[in-house]
Design a protein around this motif. Structure first.
Motif, PDB file in Angstrom:
ATOM      1  N   LEU A   1     -47.238-118.864  66.763  1.00 11.05           N
ATOM      2  CA  LEU A   1     -46.158-118.191  67.486  1.00 11.05           C
ATOM      3  C   LEU A   1     -45.656-117.028  66.645  1.00 11.05           C
ATOM      4  N   ALA A   2     -45.252-115.951  67.310  1.00 15.36           N
ATOM      5  CA  ALA A   2     -44.742-114.782  66.593  1.00 15.36           C
ATOM      6  C   ALA A   2     -43.610-114.140  67.380  1.00 15.36           C
ATOM      7  N   SER A   3     -42.712-113.496  66.642  1.00 12.14           N
ATOM      8  CA  SER A   3     -41.641-112.702  67.249  1.00 12.14           C
ATOM      9  C   SER A   3     -41.494-111.426  66.436  1.00 12.14           C
ATOM     10  N   ALA A   4     -41.121-110.330  67.104  1.00 15.59           N
ATOM     11  CA  ALA A   4     -40.993-109.035  66.428  1.00 15.59           C
ATOM     12  C   ALA A   4     -39.763-108.311  66.943  1.00 15.59           C
ATOM     13  N   ARG A   5     -39.361-107.284  66.221  1.00 17.38           N
ATOM     14  CA  ARG A   5     -38.270-106.411  66.675  1.00 17.38           C
ATOM     15  C   ARG A   5     -38.536-104.997  66.201  1.00 17.38           C
ATOM     16  N   ILE A   6     -38.158-104.037  67.022  1.00 24.44           N
ATOM     17  CA  ILE A   6     -38.341-102.634  66.682  1.00 24.44           C
ATOM     18  C   ILE A   6     -37.219-102.185  65.739  1.00 24.44           C
ATOM     19  N   VAL A   7     -37.601-101.541  64.651  1.00 26.12           N
ATOM     20  CA  VAL A   7     -36.596-100.944  63.762  1.00 26.12           C
ATOM     21  C   VAL A   7     -36.615 -99.415  63.851  1.00 26.12           C
ATOM     22  N   GLN A   8     -37.730 -98.859  64.347  1.00 32.52           N
ATOM     23  CA  GLN A   8     -37.824 -97.408  64.539  1.00 32.52           C
ATOM     24  C   GLN A   8     -38.813 -97.131  65.664  1.00 32.52           C
ATOM     25  N   TYR A   9     -38.445 -96.242  66.582  1.00 26.73           N
ATOM     26  CA  TYR A   9     -39.275 -95.993  67.757  1.00 26.73           C
ATOM     27  C   TYR A   9     -39.525 -94.500  67.936  1.00 26.73           C
ATOM     28  N   SER A  10     -40.791 -94.133  68.212  1.00 25.14           N
ATOM     29  CA  SER A  10     -41.159 -92.738  68.485  1.00 25.14           C
ATOM     30  C   SER A  10     -41.876 -92.688  69.824  1.00 25.14           C
ATOM     31  N   PRO A  11     -41.307 -91.986  70.812  1.00 26.73           N
ATOM     32  CA  PRO A  11     -41.962 -91.908  72.132  1.00 26.73           C
ATOM     33  C   PRO A  11     -43.246 -91.079  72.072  1.00 26.73           C
ATOM     34  N   ALA A  12     -44.070 -91.231  73.090  1.00 31.22           N
ATOM     35  CA  ALA A  12     -45.309 -90.448  73.171  1.00 31.22           C
ATOM     36  C   ALA A  12     -44.976 -88.971  73.324  1.00 31.22           C
ATOM     37  N   ARG A  13     -45.840 -88.122  72.753  1.00 27.43           N
ATOM     38  CA  ARG A  13     -45.642 -86.674  72.894  1.00 27.43           C
ATOM     39  C   ARG A  13     -46.995 -85.976  72.875  1.00 27.43           C
ATOM     40  N   THR A  14     -47.040 -84.816  73.488  1.00 29.55           N
ATOM     41  CA  THR A  14     -48.261 -84.017  73.502  1.00 29.55           C
ATOM     42  C   THR A  14     -48.174 -82.960  72.407  1.00 29.55           C
TER      43      THR A  14
END
Length: 635
Positions: free
Chosen positions: A471-484
Motif C-alpha cells: 500500500l502507498a500514499s503520496a502528497r504533492i509538495v510542488q506542482y508544475s502544469p503542462a506547457r508548450t
C-alpha cells in the motif's frame, strides 16, 4: 404559443409535473445520475452496451495489471489511442465469449473452480501450514481491489467458460504436411535482387526552409514540444516484504512450529509399478490396464519382498522400472496429488490399493520415512514463519494505515513514526516514466496524485494498493502544469525536423521517378551488386525491401518494385529470380511444421470468433484510431 405559456403559467407547471414525476417514479433519480455518469455507449454485444466509463475503468485496470507484470514497460505505449482501443476490443471479445459460453451452457463446476483457485499463486500464499485458507486475509486482499470473494470467484468461473468456447476449435486444428509445405515454401522463399537506395542524407543540402516554414511546421506539430505536467511528491509505502525483513522470530515459537509441522515436512521413499493408460484412451483399454494392475497387486501382496522384481519386469515407468520401481525420497508437492495422498497416508512397508492418476494405475510400496531435524529445517522454517507473520501484520495494519494517511491529511510525519516507515520524495508525471519501478510505476497511485483535489489542496492521497501486499500514499509538495515550449526555445530542433522531413520527401519523389524510368529502360538502372534475400536472412536490407521483393509477381520476373522506407527515404528493387532453397534439416522442418499448425489453429479460432461476433451482433461504436507515424510515436 409563447403568449399562451405566459398567460397560463399555472397550467404549464401542472402539465410539466405530470410529465416529469412519473418518469422519476419509473426510473428513479439514481437512474438519471447513473446514465450521466456512465456516459455514452462505445460498443454493444448481444444487446448489452459497454459505456465510456466501463471502457475507462477497464483500461485503467489493464494498465495496472501490465505494469505489475512488466515494471519496465513504457507507459506511453499504454496511454495511446491505439492501446485504449485495444482494451475496448478485448472487452468486446470477453463479452462475446461470455455470451457464447452462456448460450452453450459451458458452466464451470465447483470442482473445476476449486482447482483453478488452488493453482493461483497469490491465493496459495494466504494458506497456513495446515493448508487452510486465511479467509480474513483473502477477503481483505479482494476488498482492496473492490471485489468480494463471490465477485472474484464468479469472474474466475466466467473466465473458465470463455476458455471452453474456443477450446474445441483449438484442440481440433489440423494442417497436412502438403498444405504446410506450400505455405512454408512461399514464406521462406529466397530471391535474387539488386537495390537502388535514395537516402535523405543526399538531399539535406537542397533544403533551406524559411522562418515562415519553421513557424508553420511548429504550429502544426506543437504537441510534440509540450512539456508534461509534473509534481514533486512525498510518499510512504507499507510493504509486506519489508515487514518480513525485520520480523523477530521467537525461538520457542519456531520449535513449536517445527513440532506441529514435522509430519508435513518429512520426506518419504516409495517404489511403484505403473501400468500406463494414454490420455483419452477408450474405456475398453482402460479396463484392460486396470485388470493387469490388479493381478500385479495381488502378487505383490502375497510376496511383498518380490515388489522390486515385479516392478523391473512389469512397470511401464521408464524412469524407475530398472531400479525396481524406486523413486527415492521426496517431499509433499513433488508428486501428482492422488499419488502423494496415498504415499503420505500409510505406514512403512505397506502396499497400497490401486491408485489411479493421469498416467495410469499405480501399485505403491512405502519403503522408508525420513524426517528432517530442527537445525536442518531452521532456515526454511524461519522464512515461512516470517512470511506468515508479515502477511498477518500487513492485513492487520492495512486499514490502520489507510485511516492514518487520511487523518494526517497534510503530511506523513506521524504516519512514518507510527508504522516505522521512511518518507521518500520523487518528481513524477501523470504517466509512469520509462524504467520506473515499484511505487513510481503505479498508474493507480499517479492517478490519485494528479486528481484535481490532490493538486488543488495538496492533501495526502488515499492509500492505494499498488501490488499484492503493498500500500502507498503520496502528497504533492510542488506542482508544475503542462506547457508548450515556445518556438524561440526549440527553433534549432524544429529546423532539423523540417529539413529531415523535406529531404525524405525529396528522396521518395526522386526514387518514384527513377522507378518509372527504369521500368521503361532497365539498362539505365543504377543498382547495387546482386544479393539473395529472404525473411530468414535479409542480407542487412530493410524489412520493407525484403517484403517488396517477395511480394513481386513471381510470374513476371525480372521486374522492378518500389519500397517506401519512410524517414529513411526510398528504394528501387530489381527482382531477378527465385533462388532454390537448400535442404532444410529435419529438426528445423519439424519445428516449422509445428509453428504452421499453431498458426493455422489460431486462424481457425479467429475465424470462429468472427462468426460469434456476427451471431451476437457485436459492434464497436467509436472509430478505430489511425496508426501513429514513427516520428510522432517516438516523441
Amino acid at each position: 404559443m409563447f403568449e399562451f405559456v405566459r398567460k397560463h403559467t399555472r397550467i404549464m407547471q401542472v402539465l410539466l409535473f405530470l410529465l416529469i414525476v412519473p418518469s422519476f417514479v419509473l426510473f428513479g433519480l439514481e437512474g438519471y445520475n447513473s446514465y450521466q455518469e456512465r456516459g455514452a455507449a462505445v460498443a454493444k454485444v448481444d444487446g448489452r452496451e459497454i459505456s465510456q466509463s466501463d471502457w475507462d475503468n477497464a483500461h485503467r485496470e489493464r494498465v495496472d495489471r501490465l505494469r505489475q507484470q512488466m515494471p519496465t514497460l513504457d507507459a506511453k505505449l499504454m496511454d495511446s489511442p491505439q492501446a485504449r482501443y485495444a482494451t475496448l476490443e478485448e472487452m468486446v471479445r470477453d463479452r462475446v465469449l461470455t455470451a457464447a459460453a452462456h448460450k452453450g451452457r459451458l458452466i464451470a463446476s465447483d470442482q473445476r473452480l476449486a482447482r483453478e483457485l488452488h493453482s493461483n499463486e497469490v491465493i496459495a500464499s494466504l494458506r497456513g501450514p495446515d493448508g487452510k485458507l486465511d479467509m480474513e486475509a483473502y477477503k481483505q486482499l479482494l476488498g482492496r481491489q473492490g471485489m468480494s470473494p463471490q465477485m472474484f470467484e464468479e469472474s474466475v468461473r466466467q473466465e473458465i467458460g470463455q476458455r471452453q468456447v474456443l477450446a474445441g476449435v483449438a484442440a481440433t486444428g489440423l494442417s497436412t504436411p502438403a498444405q504446410a509445405g506450400v505455405s512454408l515454401d512461399a514464406f521462406f522463399q529466397q530471391r535474387e535482387i539488386q537495390v537502388g537506395r535514395f537516402d535523405p542524407a543526399d538531399y539535406l543540402s537542397k533544403v533551406n526552409p524559411t522562418p515562415a516554414d519553421l513557424e508553420a511546421w511548429y504550429k502544426e506539430h506543437a504537441r510534440q514540444f509540450q512539456l508534461p505536467e509534473q509534481a514533486g511528491i512525498e510518499y510512504v509505502v507499507l510493504d509486506q516484504q519489508a515487514l518480513m525483513k525485520d520480523m523477530p522470530i521467537n525461538e520457542q515459537d519456531l520449535r513449536t512450529y517445527y513440532e506441529q509441522n514435522a509430519p508435513r515436512l518429512e520426506e518419504r521413499r516409495a517404489s511403484h509399478i505403473l501400468i500406463a493408460v494414454p490420455k483419452g484412451a477408450p474405456a475398453e483399454q482402460k479396463d484392460k490396464a486396470r485388470a493387469q494392475a490388479q493381478q500385479l497387486l495381488e502378487q505383490a501382496r502375497k510376496n511383498p519382498d518380490s515388489f522390486a522384481e515385479l516392478a523391473r519386469k512389469n512397470s511401464q515407468d521408464p524412469g524407475s522400472a530398472a531400479n525396481g520401481g524406486d523413486l527415492d525420497f521426496f517431499a509433499r508437492g513433488a508428486m501428482t496429488k492422488p499419488f502423494e495422498d496415498a504415499v503420505f497416508a500409510f505406514k512403512k512397508g505397506q502396499v497400497s490399493d490401486l491408485v489411479e492418476t493421469e498416467f495410469g494405475f499405480h501399485i505403491i510400496k512405502l519403503t522408508d520415512i525420513k524426517g528432517r531435524s530442527f537445525e536442518q529445517m531452521r532456515p526454511e522454517l524461519e522464512a515461512e514463519m516470517r512470511k506468515q507473520q508479515a502477511q498477518r501484520r500487513f492485513a492487520e495494519s492495512a486499514d490502520s494505515f489507510s485511516n492514518a494517511v487520511y487523518e494526517a491529511a497534510d503530511g506523513f510525519k506521524s504516519v512514518a513514526e507510527r508504522f516505522k516507515l521512511e518518507v521518500k520524495t520523487a518528481t513524477v508525471q501523470r504517466t509512469p516514466a520509462p524504467g520506473a519501478a515499484g511505487v513510481l510505476a503505479s498508474p493507480r497511485l499517479l492517478e490519485t496524485v494528479f486528481a484535481p483535489e490532490s493538486i488543488e489542496k495538496k492533501r495526502n492521497t488515499e492509500a492505494v494498493e499498488i501490488a499484492p501486499g503493498t500500500l502507498a500514499s503520496a502528497r504533492i509538495v510542488q506542482y508544475s502544469p503542462a506547457r508548450t515550449r515556445p518556438l524561440a526555445e526549440v527553433q534549432d530542433e524544429v529546423r532539423k525536423r523540417v529539413v529531415a522531413t523535406r529531404a525524405a520527401e525529396m528522396a521518395k519523389k526522386d526514387g518514384q521517378e527513377k522507378l518509372a524510368a527504369w521500368k521503361a529502360d532497365p539498362a539505365a538502372a543504377r543498382l547495387s551488386d546482386k544479393l539473395v534475400v529472404s525473411r530468414e536472412d535479409p542480407a542487412r536490407q530493410p524489412q520493407q525491401v525484403v517484403e517488396s521483393a517477395l511480394q513481386a509477381d513471381a510470374g513476371a520476373l525480372p521486374s522492378f518494385v518500389g519500397a517506401d522506407l519512410g524517414e529513411q527515404g526510398f528504394a528501387v528493387v530489381k527482382v531477378s529470380r527465385i533462388v532454390p532453397r537448400g535442404e532444410v534439416p529435419a529438426a528445423a522442418a519439424q519445428q516449422r511444421q509445428a509453428l504452421y499448425s499453431r498458426m493455422w489453429t489460431s486462424a481457425e479460432a479467429l475465424a470462429y470468433y468472427q462468426l460469434l461476433k456476427d451471431r451476437f451482433k457485436a459492434q464497436i461504436l467509436v472509430p478505430q484510431p489511425a496508426v501513429e507515424s514513427t516520428e510522432s510515436a517516438t516523441r
